[in-house]
Design a protein around this motif. Structure first.
Motif, mmCIF file in Angstrom:
data_model
loop_
_atom_site.group_PDB
_atom_site.id
_atom_site.type_symbol
_atom_site.label_atom_id
_atom_site.label_comp_id
_atom_site.label_asym_id
_atom_site.label_seq_id
_atom_site.Cartn_x
_atom_site.Cartn_y
_atom_site.Cartn_z
ATOM 1 N N TYR A 121 1.115 -1.277 -0.170
ATOM 2 C CA TYR A 121 -0.150 0.154 -0.183
ATOM 3 C C TYR A 121 0.800 1.451 0.304
ATOM 4 N N TYR A 154 12.646 -4.814 -4.966
ATOM 5 C CA TYR A 154 12.406 -4.619 -5.081
ATOM 6 C C TYR A 154 11.896 -6.303 -4.540
ATOM 7 N N ARG A 155 11.507 -6.594 -3.200
ATOM 8 C CA ARG A 155 11.395 -7.541 -1.998
ATOM 9 C C ARG A 155 12.777 -8.051 -2.133
ATOM 10 N N TYR A 185 -1.231 4.827 -3.044
ATOM 11 C CA TYR A 185 -2.283 3.173 -3.299
ATOM 12 C C TYR A 185 -3.113 3.935 -3.977
ATOM 13 N N ARG A 186 -4.052 3.542 -5.075
ATOM 14 C CA ARG A 186 -4.893 3.645 -5.478
ATOM 15 C C ARG A 186 -5.957 3.744 -4.842
ATOM 16 N N SER A 222 1.728 -12.886 -0.999
ATOM 17 C CA SER A 222 1.724 -13.462 -2.303
ATOM 18 C C SER A 222 2.267 -14.474 -2.723
ATOM 19 N N ASN A 226 5.531 -9.706 -8.157
ATOM 20 C CA ASN A 226 5.225 -8.769 -9.569
ATOM 21 C C ASN A 226 6.664 -8.806 -10.967
ATOM 22 N N ASP A 263 -4.693 -14.938 -12.599
ATOM 23 C CA ASP A 263 -6.191 -15.323 -12.764
ATOM 24 C C ASP A 263 -6.161 -15.121 -13.638
ATOM 25 N N LYS A 268 -7.919 -18.551 -10.216
ATOM 26 C CA LYS A 268 -7.988 -18.709 -8.710
ATOM 27 C C LYS A 268 -9.037 -19.163 -8.156
ATOM 28 N N ALA A 282 -6.029 -13.977 -6.544
ATOM 29 C CA ALA A 282 -4.193 -15.666 -7.277
ATOM 30 C C ALA A 282 -3.734 -15.422 -6.943
ATOM 31 N N GLU A 318 8.009 -15.193 -4.904
ATOM 32 C CA GLU A 318 9.606 -13.940 -3.485
ATOM 33 C C GLU A 318 9.494 -14.867 -2.608
#
Ligand code: EPU
Length: 322
Positions: A121, A154-155, A185-186, A222, A226, A263, A268, A282, A318
């Motif tokens: 987020y 990233y991670r 975050y959107r 997760s 991504n 997904d 899913k 998913a 991840e």
């Protein structure tokens, strides 16, 4: 220090996989580490690991109850690595220092959150971490790292890149005495967030609407990262799938949504053996009950191959497979 022999790791990994460790060593934040024979594994709360077999060596854990965090006058919080991250976030809000709220309800410890550079987020650990104290098992000395020296990505971090070398002891966070909500975050703008405690509650509720509750189903959050792709790949997929979400990646290129790809490939809610793809998200693989690590890996591999075949995108986990 506590030492256990032939002990189940079921309560030490968030997937709830029932394997045994030959030895489990629980150390205090400042306690010297005993000499460790190979193989050994440094585990936080086991929130990003899939055990596929009994562990033949020593698993090291930092004692979660070892010490309390400390708040300094300038807003720096120094937390022991074994502390549960979400408990630390509650602790900071009770003392009127802000900046960690968006990471609420991420499972795992303070130490693991640095190794993985956890994020959610709009905030990543690297945005608030100012210093990390770690014990170098190779050179047998304590080293302090500035945030830059941690090589966060990233991670990932320097610590993730050298598994078995670093035992994180303490993490320093640069926090603020005034609450400025991070609503980048959107969908956050629409949530109730007048106070930091309300934002924390909204984030917690949002997270639990997308992830299995740990007391009901094991998972590692997760499962895949991504994927980051270059512009031509993004453009090719966008032409075929105009509704595919994409975003500029901090490291250059475009970040696609692994959850959307999986997904869209129809996974899913599907299960293979006792491992499943979470019906509400998913990107999350979960333990439907009594699942083995091998079942998780089999499902993950089937998902990975299918996404590769349909979209030409290679997903990377991840989670760490042990
Ligand atoms: N989506 C789908 N179907 C799904 C899942 C997602 O279409 O089953 C779509 C969503 O509609 C959205 C897009 O994919 O358009 C992205 O989904 P979302 O914003 O929920 O976040 P994410 O990219 O799936 C990442 C992190 C999460 C973090 C959230 C929120 C990774 C691997 N995951 O997920 O982190 O909580 O953003 O910031 O970067 C974790 O790392 O364990 C984790 C939970």
């Amino acid at each position: 220090m506590k030492v256990y022999e032939n002990i189940s790791l079921k309560s030490h990994n968030t997937f709830g996989i029932d394997v045994k460790a030959r030895r489990l060593v629980v150390v205090g934040t400042d306690e010297p580490l005993p000499a460790l024979e190979e193989p050994y594994l440094i585990l936080g709360a086991g929130s990003d690991v899939v055990f596929t077999r009994d562990y033949p060596g020593t698993v090291v854990l930092l004692d979660p109850a070892a010490a309390d965090a400390v708040l300094q006058a300038d807003g720096t919080v120094v937390a022991p690595a074994g502390m549960v991250l979400d408990s630390l976030i509650q602790w900071t809000l009770e003392r009127g220092v802000y900046g960690l709220e968006n990471l609420s309800a991420i499972p795992g410890t303070v130490g693991a959150s640095v190794v993985q550079n956890v994020g959610a987020y709009g905030v990543e650990a690297k945005d608030v971490v100012s210093r990390v104290e770690a014990y170098d098992l190779r050179e047998r000395r304590t080293v302090a790292f500035s945030a830059d020296e941690c090589r966060f990505g990233y991670r990932t971090s320097l610590f993730k890149g050298e598994p078995g070398r670093w035992l994180i002891r303490r993490v320093h966070y640069r926090l603020a005495h005034t609450f400025e909500p991070n609503l980048t975050y959107r969908t956050l703008e629409a949530l109730p967030h007048a106070t930091a405690a309300e934002l924390r509650q909204s984030i917690t509720d949002l997270r639990w609407s997308k992830l299995p509750r740990p007391e009901e189903h094991g998972s590692a959050g997760s499962f895949f990262k991504n994927p980051v792709v270059d512009e031509s790949v993004c453009r090719r997929l966008k032409a075929e799938y105009p509704d595919m979400p994409e975003a500029h990646a901090a490291e250059g290129g475009y970040k696609l949504s692994a959850g959307w790809l999986i997904d869209r490939a129809g996974w899913k809610g599907r299960t293979m053996g006792r491992a499943g793809v979470w019906p509400q998200n998913a990107l999350v693989l979960y333990n439907t009950g009594g699942c083995t690590g091998a079942e998780v890996v089999t499902l993950a591999e089937a998902v990975r191959q299918d996404v590769q075949r349909r979209f030409g995108i290679g997903l990377e986990p991840e989670a760490i497979i042990v």
